[in-house]
Scaffold this active site. Structure first.
Site, PDB file in Angstrom:
ATOM      1  N   SER A 187     106.641  37.949  29.234  1.00  0.00           N
ATOM      2  CA  SER A 187     107.483  38.846  29.800  1.00  0.00           C
ATOM      3  C   SER A 187     107.081  40.028  30.710  1.00  0.00           C
ATOM      4  O   SER A 187     107.656  40.149  31.752  1.00  0.00           O
ATOM      5  CB  SER A 187     108.384  39.622  28.411  1.00  0.00           C
ATOM      6  OG  SER A 187     107.537  40.415  27.979  1.00  0.00           O
ATOM      7  N   LYS A 188     105.901  40.597  30.487  1.00  0.00           N
ATOM      8  CA  LYS A 188     105.351  41.501  31.129  1.00  0.00           C
ATOM      9  C   LYS A 188     104.723  40.928  32.587  1.00  0.00           C
ATOM     10  O   LYS A 188     104.690  41.523  33.596  1.00  0.00           O
ATOM     11  CB  LYS A 188     104.292  42.222  30.504  1.00  0.00           C
ATOM     12  CG  LYS A 188     104.797  43.246  29.522  1.00  0.00           C
ATOM     13  CD  LYS A 188     105.937  44.178  30.058  1.00  0.00           C
ATOM     14  CE  LYS A 188     106.237  45.175  28.946  1.00  0.00           C
ATOM     15  NZ  LYS A 188     107.131  46.418  29.361  1.00  0.00           N
ATOM     16  N   SER A 220     102.488  45.806  32.047  1.00  0.00           N
ATOM     17  CA  SER A 220     101.376  46.146  30.875  1.00  0.00           C
ATOM     18  C   SER A 220     100.213  45.359  31.399  1.00  0.00           C
ATOM     19  O   SER A 220     100.147  44.688  32.083  1.00  0.00           O
ATOM     20  CB  SER A 220     101.803  45.656  29.693  1.00  0.00           C
ATOM     21  OG  SER A 220     100.893  45.394  28.582  1.00  0.00           O
ATOM     22  N   ILE A 255      98.997  52.621  24.648  1.00  0.00           N
ATOM     23  CA  ILE A 255      99.796  53.829  24.683  1.00  0.00           C
ATOM     24  C   ILE A 255      99.944  54.421  23.286  1.00  0.00           C
ATOM     25  O   ILE A 255     100.387  53.504  22.478  1.00  0.00           O
ATOM     26  CB  ILE A 255     101.147  54.051  25.521  1.00  0.00           C
ATOM     27  CG1 ILE A 255     100.835  52.856  26.763  1.00  0.00           C
ATOM     28  CG2 ILE A 255     101.582  55.063  25.612  1.00  0.00           C
ATOM     29  CD1 ILE A 255     101.999  52.872  27.361  1.00  0.00           C
ATOM     30  N   TYR A 301     104.944  38.581  24.828  1.00  0.00           N
ATOM     31  CA  TYR A 301     105.045  39.850  25.345  1.00  0.00           C
ATOM     32  C   TYR A 301     104.403  39.704  26.629  1.00  0.00           C
ATOM     33  O   TYR A 301     104.603  40.163  27.786  1.00  0.00           O
ATOM     34  CB  TYR A 301     104.421  40.634  24.588  1.00  0.00           C
ATOM     35  CG  TYR A 301     104.183  42.329  25.389  1.00  0.00           C
ATOM     36  CD1 TYR A 301     105.352  43.115  25.107  1.00  0.00           C
ATOM     37  CD2 TYR A 301     102.963  42.608  25.543  1.00  0.00           C
ATOM     38  CE1 TYR A 301     104.868  44.187  25.687  1.00  0.00           C
ATOM     39  CE2 TYR A 301     102.794  43.966  26.123  1.00  0.00           C
ATOM     40  CZ  TYR A 301     103.911  44.951  25.956  1.00  0.00           C
ATOM     41  OH  TYR A 301     103.577  46.026  26.571  1.00  0.00           O
TER      42      TYR A 301
END
Length: 234
Positions: free
Chosen positions: A138-139, A122, A168, A135
């Site tokens: 993790s990305k 991401s 998205i 997030y």
């Protein structure tokens, strides 16, 4: 186009969003696609990716793959002070550890077939994003996992790449926007949308980028993070 005729392809997170669009695209190009998701559905092999032993056993039992696409992911927008250990761990488990488990379990077949892996990271793994500590972590981890695997496997004929989308238009993003915690800036998603000309990407756009990286046209590409973000990190 039939870039993937005769190829066996594993897609996680294949029940909706980018995963579904990607599985559909590869099937349209004559690939044999195995769809994995926690959500039951037609042609879905049901699996909770946070059950790591079950995931490794399942992937290992499915035979050799030419392409492994780690697309499953989750996001929960929260104030940093409100992030629980369970929320933190679940996002790391699904977004980072599960791709590692899936890739490791599929590696013997990938080595045999000189295949490749495409992970979905991401823009949040490239630069910081508010209300997204778990997030982002993790990305970013998945991005570095991609690069590490690419270097280790490059001399063995296995390529590893990732895509780094911005916003998205998927059920995942819609749900994140719908469940913004109290006190969070309710215009956050609109701000993200506005900085991505011409707005959020369609899942099919991401699917086509994934297909390029997985195809023979990208045979010299490994360790790459392809941004699809309207120039956010330019």
């Amino acid at each position: 186009m039939t870039r993937f005729a005769g190829k066996r392809v594993l897609v996680t997170g294949a029940a909706s969003g980018v995963g579904k669009a990607t599985a559909t695209l590869f099937e349209s190009e004559d690939a044999e696609v195995v769809r994995i998701d926690v959500t039951p559905g037609d042609s879905i092999v049901e699996c909770d990716l946070t059950d790591f032993a079950r995931t490794a056993s399942l992937v290992g039992s499915l035979g050799a793959f030419d392409v492994v696409l780690n697309i499953a992911g989750i996001v929960k927008l929260q104030h940093l002070a409100d992030v629980t250990l369970d929320s933190w761990q679940r996002q790391l488990d699904i977004n980072l550890t599960a791709p590692f488990i899936v890739s490791q379990a599929a590696l013997p077949g990938l080595l045999e077939r000189r295949g490749n892996i495409v992970n979905v990271s991401s823009v949040a793994g490239v630069r910081g994003q508010a209300y997204s500590a778990a997030y982002c972590a993790s990305k970013a981890g998945l991005l570095m996992l991609t690069k590490s695997m690419a270097l280790e496997l490059s001399q063995k004929g296995v390529r590893v790449n990732c895509v780094c989308p911005g916003g998205i238009d998927t059920p995942l993003v819609a749900e994140a926007a719908r469940t913004l915690p109290m006190g969070l800036d309710e215009k956050l998603m609109q701000r993200l949308y506005n900085v991505m000309p011409p707005g959020f990407s369609a899942p099919e756009e991401i699917a086509h980028a994934i297909a390029y990286l997985a195809s023979d046209a990208a045979r010299s590409v490994t360790g790459t993070a392809l941004s699809i973000d309207g120039g956010i990190v330019s």
